[in-house]
Design an enzyme around this catalytic site. Sequence first.
Site, PDB file in Angstrom:
ATOM      1  N   ARG A  18      24.617  25.497  19.565  1.00 62.30           N
ATOM      2  CA  ARG A  18      23.304  26.116  19.817  1.00 62.30           C
ATOM      3  C   ARG A  18      23.339  27.595  19.436  1.00 62.30           C
ATOM      4  NH1 ARG A  18      22.018  22.903  25.383  1.00 62.30           N
ATOM      5  NH2 ARG A  18      21.040  21.089  24.421  1.00 62.30           N
ATOM      6  N   ARG A 154      20.067  24.352   8.699  1.00 66.77           N
ATOM      7  CA  ARG A 154      19.662  24.273  10.104  1.00 66.77           C
ATOM      8  C   ARG A 154      19.371  22.817  10.508  1.00 66.77           C
ATOM      9  NH1 ARG A 154      17.001  22.782  14.728  1.00 66.77           N
ATOM     10  NH2 ARG A 154      16.772  24.588  16.033  1.00 66.77           N
ATOM     11  N   LYS A 165      27.065  15.552  21.254  1.00 69.47           N
ATOM     12  CA  LYS A 165      26.450  14.807  22.364  1.00 69.47           C
ATOM     13  C   LYS A 165      27.118  13.435  22.516  1.00 69.47           C
ATOM     14  CE  LYS A 165      21.994  17.127  22.071  1.00 69.47           C
ATOM     15  NZ  LYS A 165      20.596  17.093  21.652  1.00 69.47           N
ATOM     16  N   ASN A 193      15.941  17.783  24.703  1.00 72.03           N
ATOM     17  CA  ASN A 193      16.028  18.694  25.849  1.00 72.03           C
ATOM     18  C   ASN A 193      14.810  19.620  25.783  1.00 72.03           C
ATOM     19  OD1 ASN A 193      16.590  20.894  27.554  1.00 72.03           O
ATOM     20  ND2 ASN A 193      18.788  20.466  27.439  1.00 72.03           N
ATOM     21  N   GLU A 197      13.979  23.372  23.887  1.00 72.60           N
ATOM     22  CA  GLU A 197      12.945  23.522  22.853  1.00 72.60           C
ATOM     23  C   GLU A 197      11.922  24.593  23.258  1.00 72.60           C
ATOM     24  OE1 GLU A 197      11.134  19.862  21.527  1.00 72.60           O
ATOM     25  OE2 GLU A 197      13.037  18.805  21.483  1.00 72.60           O
ATOM     26  N   THR A 272      15.240  17.978  12.681  1.00 74.97           N
ATOM     27  CA  THR A 272      16.607  18.039  13.222  1.00 74.97           C
ATOM     28  C   THR A 272      16.869  16.803  14.080  1.00 74.97           C
ATOM     29  OG1 THR A 272      16.462  20.453  13.262  1.00 74.97           O
ATOM     30  CG2 THR A 272      18.226  19.459  14.570  1.00 74.97           C
ATOM     31  N   GLU A 276      19.573  13.814  13.775  1.00 76.08           N
ATOM     32  CA  GLU A 276      20.432  13.407  14.905  1.00 76.08           C
ATOM     33  C   GLU A 276      20.362  11.885  15.105  1.00 76.08           C
ATOM     34  OE1 GLU A 276      20.420  15.678  18.587  1.00 76.08           O
ATOM     35  OE2 GLU A 276      19.554  17.408  17.571  1.00 76.08           O
TER      36      GLU A 276
HETATM   37  O1  LIG Z   1      20.022  21.810  21.271  1.00 71.25           O
HETATM   38  C1  LIG Z   1      19.942  20.586  21.189  1.00 71.25           C
HETATM   39  O2  LIG Z   1      20.312  19.830  22.101  1.00 71.25           O
HETATM   40  C2  LIG Z   1      19.406  19.969  19.995  1.00 71.25           C
HETATM   41  O3  LIG Z   1      19.454  18.756  19.869  1.00 71.25           O
HETATM   42  C3  LIG Z   1      18.704  20.806  18.974  1.00 71.25           C
HETATM   43  C4  LIG Z   1      17.208  20.825  19.213  1.00 71.25           C
HETATM   44  C5  LIG Z   1      16.597  21.753  18.108  1.00 71.25           C
HETATM   45  O4  LIG Z   1      16.254  21.249  17.046  1.00 71.25           O
HETATM   46  O5  LIG Z   1      16.586  22.961  18.341  1.00 71.25           O
HETATM   47  C6  LIG Z   1      16.679  19.454  19.052  1.00 71.25           C
HETATM   48  C7  LIG Z   1      16.481  18.657  20.118  1.00 71.25           C
HETATM   49  C8  LIG Z   1      16.523  19.133  21.515  1.00 71.25           C
HETATM   50  O6  LIG Z   1      15.414  18.698  22.214  1.00 71.25           O
HETATM   51  C9  LIG Z   1      16.660  20.588  21.602  1.00 71.25           C
HETATM   52  C10 LIG Z   1      16.895  21.375  20.533  1.00 71.25           C
END
Ligand SMILES: O=C(O)C(=O)C[C@]1(C(=O)O)C=C[C@@H](O)C=C1
Length: 287
Positions: A18, A154, A165, A193, A197, A272, A276
Amino acid sequence: MSRNLLILAAAPKLSELRDTLVRLEDTIIFALIERSQFKHNSNIYAANEMRFRDGYSGSFLSWFLKEVESVHAKVRRYQSPDEYPFTDNLPDPVLPPLEYPPVLVDPQSININDEIFNMYVNTVVPGITAQGDDTNYGSSATRDIECLQALSRRIHYGKFVAESKFQDPKTHDEYVQLIKEKNRDRLMELLTNVHVEEQLLKRLKAKALIYGQDLSTASLSPDGSINANGRALLGLNSLSASSSEVSDDKIKTRVDYDLVVSLYRDYVIPLTKEVEIEYLLHRLDNN
Ligand SMILES: O=C(O)C(=O)C[C@]1(C(=O)O)C=C[C@@H](O)C=C1
């Protein structure tokens, strides 16, 4: 035990990943600011709009991307697991390969750069630039490539985030179960999460607002000190006795901060998450 679990190195911690995503926000905002100083120059995105002496058919940006990526491929840019090319049939590196610790399963198999390219050309560029043509084709396309590379890096970083994860003992079994069921919706819920976000979008707006300031004019007094406008913009309002001088109208910045926020909310974060999910759905393929 599976072959992949045996050979993969431990993924970086989610907090470290992050931090990298936060740093990339700066890269992306500055790249957008750089591009926005030139007009739209739509010629450079239209196929066969410009004549090439080498007979290339396609858009100027596609031609330029191929040229740039060919040079970068030679110095093994695309052997790095966090770099993905937009073009194909690139030359082999002139340098011997580097040994990257294997953190991802099959890192090259997911590449959504076509989607990123279309989103950037059709939505981002018209949003951040003034309409018209200023003939700065090379400069505009150079900035476009910087924006595209930063966005691609990114968004594909989602693979590292997903791997982290997946390896987390707290959620590992649940991920394995959902991957086996190919349960896209539940995977999406598990990896999302909302708090992260929301924080991201707030931070992004503040950054775009601050980085987008033209401090040389509106925010500085003749003696070089920051004036009431600059103080308000930089969050120093509480220290200012004369903050009432600052207008509440939308602040004019070098790049529209609301646009930067919607770029992330509507495209960068969803793409993103798409990376994932795709990564996770194939995570157990070789097991
Ligand atoms: O930080 C995370 O846990 C991510 O998966 C990255 C990310 C993002 O694209 O910034 C994507 C999904 C989550 O809801 C939160 C943030």
